[in-house]
Write an enzyme that holds these catalytic residues in place. Structure first.
Site, PDB file in Angstrom:
ATOM      1  N   ASP A  72      19.253  -6.065  -0.429  1.00  0.00           N
ATOM      2  CA  ASP A  72      18.616  -4.764  -0.667  1.00  0.00           C
ATOM      3  C   ASP A  72      18.643  -3.902   0.588  1.00  0.00           C
ATOM      4  O   ASP A  72      18.330  -2.720   0.536  1.00  0.00           O
ATOM      5  CB  ASP A  72      17.166  -4.941  -1.159  1.00  0.00           C
ATOM      6  N   ASP A  94       0.806  -1.220   0.000  1.00  0.00           N
ATOM      7  CA  ASP A  94       0.000   0.000   0.000  1.00  0.00           C
ATOM      8  C   ASP A  94       0.844   1.277   0.000  1.00  0.00           C
ATOM      9  O   ASP A  94       0.303   2.386  -0.003  1.00  0.00           O
ATOM     10  CB  ASP A  94      -0.965  -0.007   1.201  1.00  0.00           C
TER      11      ASP A  94
HETATM   12  P1  AMP Z   1      11.787  -3.965   3.512  1.00  0.00           P
HETATM   13  O1  AMP Z   1      11.444  -5.326   4.013  1.00  0.00           O
HETATM   14  O2  AMP Z   1      11.112  -2.848   4.254  1.00  0.00           O
HETATM   15  O3  AMP Z   1      13.247  -3.738   3.375  1.00  0.00           O
HETATM   16  O4  AMP Z   1      11.152  -3.884   2.041  1.00  0.00           O
HETATM   17  C1  AMP Z   1      11.382  -4.804   1.035  1.00  0.00           C
HETATM   18  C2  AMP Z   1      10.705  -4.348  -0.230  1.00  0.00           C
HETATM   19  O5  AMP Z   1       9.294  -4.264  -0.052  1.00  0.00           O
HETATM   20  C3  AMP Z   1      11.125  -2.965  -0.721  1.00  0.00           C
HETATM   21  O6  AMP Z   1      11.097  -2.972  -2.120  1.00  0.00           O
HETATM   22  C4  AMP Z   1      10.063  -2.071  -0.163  1.00  0.00           C
HETATM   23  O7  AMP Z   1       9.931  -0.875  -0.872  1.00  0.00           O
HETATM   24  C5  AMP Z   1       8.826  -2.943  -0.308  1.00  0.00           C
HETATM   25  N1  AMP Z   1       7.777  -2.609   0.667  1.00  0.00           N
HETATM   26  C6  AMP Z   1       7.801  -2.792   2.005  1.00  0.00           C
HETATM   27  N2  AMP Z   1       6.664  -2.377   2.579  1.00  0.00           N
HETATM   28  C7  AMP Z   1       5.881  -1.890   1.580  1.00  0.00           C
HETATM   29  C8  AMP Z   1       4.560  -1.324   1.521  1.00  0.00           C
HETATM   30  N3  AMP Z   1       3.810  -1.153   2.625  1.00  0.00           N
HETATM   31  N4  AMP Z   1       4.105  -0.950   0.318  1.00  0.00           N
HETATM   32  C9  AMP Z   1       4.832  -1.107  -0.793  1.00  0.00           C
HETATM   33  N5  AMP Z   1       6.061  -1.656  -0.813  1.00  0.00           N
HETATM   34  C10 AMP Z   1       6.585  -2.044   0.368  1.00  0.00           C
HETATM   35 MG    MG Z   2      14.513  -2.581   2.607  1.00  0.00          MG
END
Ligand code: AMP
Ligand code: MG
Length: 472
Positions: free
Chosen positions: A243, A116
């Protein structure tokens, strides 16, 4: 006026997608980090709540969502990217350092997949407190410039108040940024990314005989030091996917991260890390593995001859365990008030601490107080069976530990998990007092203050937090 520069946005279109932050209904300021604003060359008055919530894009900004890929728990995902963040631009501080200003939680982007695009108050404040605590501990990290709530309710487990974190980073270039272009076999973009990254973070590599190799080596050095620093304060990142590994060597993407209380090398908190892949003691191996992925993306830039490229890159990668071990032991030497330390003195101590379930932070702090003229008993009582500790103590005391050295590196206060959890619960009810207090106590982590003695203590059995949840 915020003087924004847009060097990353000026890279070719393969690197990002133009993205305005979403408008939010009722932005409210929770916290503005005025000290940080000044440090990086922004007048705090320019950071209005509308700018921080994404409702007003500052003049001169060229906001983008950046593209990256990544190995998540070992599995490669060729396209991730900023799914809920926008890079507003960069500022150059009075120190000459260029820094990204990013809004995290600012709505959907082309990279959102099923997400979202939002963030909620708990994880935003968790990242705020954690990243500022790490900075105060002297550990390279992205910073928190502000937290605002949006007035939106966001669906998670139930409905939670939406929030946006303004994040400051030396850059948001990740191992996964290199992997993105590599996976697309886009050598031109890889070359461009390498040049850009070298110029921004590792200018000395530009002059080396082999810039790609010198760059890889420099990144390895920073990561080895960074992970060693984490381990010396009991920090567990929780999601060391490629990442989430910054090329500039900062701690980035605070999700289900935590500081451990009771020492054990297998400690894991993240609810999504069921195998313990990212446990405290696994962090160096994982960093090494991630760096090998970075190395793979650089091979064609290291040498045209594929075999030679692999050989030379491997030789550089093989240095990681040595570099890490040096940083790790140098850090533990300081924690023990020594100039250098025999490896066995550290490993014997840690084994004994694990066997006795000793609180990591309390131990080193009480040991510091003991050398400072205090009593041995407060340290000794941390061990259920102190016999092995008594022996270790004799060995160590003979080396003449220096209390001043210990005081400077062994924190009194860390963001203990149970405090974080209570802070988040309160914030979800609209009570930010625990957040304010926690932020305040963690600004000077090495200095015991009478009004904060409570914050030194580990959780009571009923307060222990078993799992931490992702930022999403
Ligand atoms: P993270 O686990 O926060 O490092 O995120 C991993 C991937 O998921 C990244 O590409 C983030 O941008 C995406 N992501 C995490 N949470 C959301 C969200 N609520 N909406 C869209 N993309 C998300
Ligand atoms: Mg991340």
């Amino acid at each position: 006026m915020i003087r924004l520069d847009n060097s990353f946005a000026a890279l070719p279109p393969q690197f990002h997608a133009p993205q305005e932050p979403a408008r939010v209904p009722e932005p409210r300021l929770v916290k503005l980090n005025e000290g940080l604003a000044r440090e990086i060359g922004i007048d705090p008055a320019d950071l209005t709540v509308d700018v921080l919530a994404g409702n007003k894009v500052p003049e001169g900004a060229d906001p983008v969502a950046t593209a990256y890929a990544g190995h998540q728990f070992g599995g490669f995902v060729p396209q991730l990217g900023d799914g809920r963040a926008v890079l507003l631009g960069e500022v150059v501080g009075p120190d000459g350092v260029r820094r990204d200003i990013q809004l995290k939680g600012s709505g959907r982007t082309v990279f959102s997949r099923n997400g979202d695009g939002r963030a909620v108050i708990g994880p935003v404040l968790r990242e705020y407190v954690m990243s500022e605590a790490m900075a105060a501990l002297g550990i390279p990290t992205t910073r928190a410039l502000a937290a605002v709530t949006t007035g939106d309710l966001v669906r998670r487990e139930g409905l939670l108040l939406g929030a946006v974190l303004t994040r400051v980073a030396e850059s948001h270039i990740r191992v996964g940024t290199f992997q993105f272009h590599f996976a697309r076999r886009d050598t031109e973009s890889l070359k461009r990314l390498l040049e850009y990254t070298i110029a921004r973070h590792y200018p000395e590599a530009a002059a080396a005989a082999n810039p790609a190799l010198a760059f890889l080596e420099a990144v390895i050095q920073r990561q080895a030091k960074l992970v060693a620093r984490w381990m010396q304060v009991g920090f567990i990142h929780g999601v060391m996917n490629t990442d989430n590994m910054s090329i500039a060597g900062e701690t980035i993407d605070y999700g289900p991260c935590a500081f451990m209380d009771t020492f054990h090398p297998d400690t894991v908190f993240s609810s999504i890390d069921r195998q313990g892949r990212y446990a405290w003691g696994n962090q160096p191996q994982i960093a090494h593995w991630n760096l090998a992925q970075l190395g793979s993306t650089l091979l064609t830039l290291v040498d045209r001859d594929a075999d030679k490229a692999r050989e030379t890159a491997q030789a550089v990668l093989d240095r990681f365990p040595v570099l890490f071990s040096e940083a790790y032991h140098a850090g533990f030497a300081r924690k023990l008030g020594l100039e250098t330390v025999e490896k066995a003195l550290v490993s014997d101590l840690l084994t004994d601490m694990a066997n006795n379930g000793v609180d990591f932070t309390l131990f080193f702090r009480r040991l510091t107080r003991m050398v400072d003229g205090g009593d041995v008993e407060p340290v000794r009582t941390l061990f259920a069976h102190p016999e092995a500790f008594d022996e270790w103590l004799k060995r160590w005391l003979q080396l003449g530990p220096d209390a001043a050295v210990m005081r400077a590196v062994n924190p009194v206060y860390i963001p203990r998990n149970h405090r974080m959890e209570k802070m988040i619960e309160a914030a979800e009810r609209g009570d930010y007092a625990p957040f304010e207090r926690l932020t305040e106590v963690l600004t000077r982590p090495f200095e015991a203050r009478d009004e904060f003695t409570d914050y030194e203590n580990p959780p009571k059995p009923e307060e222990v937090v078993q799992a931490t949840f992702c930022g999403t």
